[in-house]
Design an enzyme around this catalytic site. Sequence first.
Site, PDB file in Angstrom:
ATOM      1  N   SER A 198     107.824  62.397  37.418  1.00  0.00           N
ATOM      2  CA  SER A 198     106.451  62.744  37.804  1.00  0.00           C
ATOM      3  C   SER A 198     105.426  61.633  37.544  1.00  0.00           C
ATOM      4  CB  SER A 198     106.024  64.038  37.083  1.00  0.00           C
ATOM      5  OG  SER A 198     106.843  65.109  37.475  1.00  0.00           O
ATOM      6  N   HIS A 203      98.967  76.579  26.908  1.00  0.00           N
ATOM      7  CA  HIS A 203      98.490  75.260  26.487  1.00  0.00           C
ATOM      8  C   HIS A 203      98.065  75.272  25.021  1.00  0.00           C
ATOM      9  CE1 HIS A 203      98.744  73.691  30.527  1.00  0.00           C
ATOM     10  NE2 HIS A 203      97.977  74.674  30.999  1.00  0.00           N
ATOM     11  N   LEU A 245     102.963  55.304  12.494  1.00  0.00           N
ATOM     12  CA  LEU A 245     103.365  55.811  13.808  1.00  0.00           C
ATOM     13  C   LEU A 245     102.209  55.609  14.766  1.00  0.00           C
ATOM     14  CD1 LEU A 245     105.207  57.557  15.751  1.00  0.00           C
ATOM     15  CD2 LEU A 245     103.985  59.566  14.844  1.00  0.00           C
ATOM     16  N   ASP A 265     106.211  69.895  29.553  1.00  0.00           N
ATOM     17  CA  ASP A 265     106.092  70.784  30.708  1.00  0.00           C
ATOM     18  C   ASP A 265     106.495  72.215  30.337  1.00  0.00           C
ATOM     19  OD1 ASP A 265     105.531  71.449  33.308  1.00  0.00           O
ATOM     20  OD2 ASP A 265     107.469  70.823  34.097  1.00  0.00           O
ATOM     21  N   GLY A 266     105.851  73.181  30.981  1.00  0.00           N
ATOM     22  CA  GLY A 266     106.235  74.580  30.820  1.00  0.00           C
ATOM     23  C   GLY A 266     105.249  75.440  30.084  1.00  0.00           C
ATOM     24  N   ASN A 267     104.072  74.903  29.750  1.00  0.00           N
ATOM     25  CA  ASN A 267     103.078  75.712  29.028  1.00  0.00           C
ATOM     26  C   ASN A 267     102.644  76.940  29.830  1.00  0.00           C
ATOM     27  OD1 ASN A 267     102.819  74.081  26.663  1.00  0.00           O
ATOM     28  ND2 ASN A 267     101.568  72.631  27.814  1.00  0.00           N
ATOM     29  N   ARG A 315     104.097  78.420  32.430  1.00  0.00           N
ATOM     30  CA  ARG A 315     105.191  79.367  32.662  1.00  0.00           C
ATOM     31  C   ARG A 315     105.523  80.162  31.399  1.00  0.00           C
ATOM     32  NH1 ARG A 315     109.616  75.650  34.496  1.00  0.00           N
ATOM     33  NH2 ARG A 315     108.159  73.996  33.926  1.00  0.00           N
ATOM     34  N   SER A 342      98.067  64.366  33.679  1.00  0.00           N
ATOM     35  CA  SER A 342      98.320  63.320  34.670  1.00  0.00           C
ATOM     36  C   SER A 342      97.133  63.184  35.614  1.00  0.00           C
ATOM     37  CB  SER A 342      99.579  63.643  35.483  1.00  0.00           C
ATOM     38  OG  SER A 342      99.315  64.654  36.439  1.00  0.00           O
ATOM     39  N   ARG A 400      94.857  71.065  39.830  1.00  0.00           N
ATOM     40  CA  ARG A 400      95.068  72.426  39.327  1.00  0.00           C
ATOM     41  C   ARG A 400      93.790  73.256  39.478  1.00  0.00           C
ATOM     42  NH1 ARG A 400      99.068  72.332  34.053  1.00  0.00           N
ATOM     43  NH2 ARG A 400     100.788  71.228  35.063  1.00  0.00           N
TER      44      ARG A 400
END
Length: 256
Positions: A200, A41, A135, A24-26, A28, A69, A75
Site C-alpha cells: 500500500s 482506532h 529507539l 491495519d484492521g482497526n 474492522r 497514508s 476516508r
Amino acid sequence: MVNSSELEALVNDSKPKHVAIIMDGNGRWAEQRGKIRVKGHHEGVKSVRQVVSSALAMGIESLTLFAFSSENWRRPEAEVSVLMKLFMTVLTREVKKLHKNQIRLKIIGDVSAFSPAIQAKITEAETLTRHNTKLTLNIAANYGGQSDITHAAKQIAIAVKTGAMSVDEIDDKMLGQHIAMADQSAVDLMIRTGGDHRISNFLLWQLAYAELLFTDTLWPDFDSAAFEDAIFNFVNRERRFGGTGAQIRAILTKQQ
C-alpha cells in the site's frame, strides 16, 4: 558487490535493526464488535504502546508505524476528523513517556496538510526527543512511498540545476540520501496486520530487501506476544542478501 566477509557480517547480525508495521484492521475490529469504526482506532493505540515497549526491550534500533497514508484523506470526513483528534491526543499524552524512555520520535510524511496545532505539537515532540538514542520511533503520517521518491528526485534535480552536483554523480546511494529516514538503517522486516497482502505505497524504497510478514490478526489484537512471534519468525528465515542459499548455510555451519 557484497564480499564474503560482508555477507558473513550480515548473516551474523540476525536480529532486525529496523521494523516497519502497517497497522491495519482497526475499523474492522470495531465493526465486528458492533462498535463505530473510530473505537478501533482508539483501541489500536494500546497495541502501539505494547509494540513500542517490546521493540525497546529487544534492542531494536528503529520502529516505523504507518499511521496515516496520503490516500487516507479519501476516508469519510468524520473518520478523518476523529483520526486527527486522536493524533493530537497521542502527541500530547505520550511524548513525555517516550522521552522518559529515551525514545526519539520522528514524523515522516508531508505534515503541511495537518492543522497548525498538530504541526506545532509535532515540532515540540521532535525537539524534546531529538537526542534520545535507545529507539527511534518513526510515525508515517500523510506519507506515501511514491511521493517520498518523487521528493528525493526533485531535490537531486535542483542540485544538478544549480551546479551543486553533476548527473554522473546520481546513483542509488545518492538518491537514498534524500529519502525519508536516510539517517537510519534500511527496513529489515515489514509486518502488515489485518489480512491484506500488499504494501500500500509504504516505504517503497526502504523495503527493497526487507522480509515481509502478513498476518490475519487485526491491529488492536496485535500485542507484545504477536510482535515477539514476528521477530522470532524473522530470525529463523534464511536471508541471502544477494548470495546463494549454499553460502548462507556454509556460514551458519561454521558458526556451530
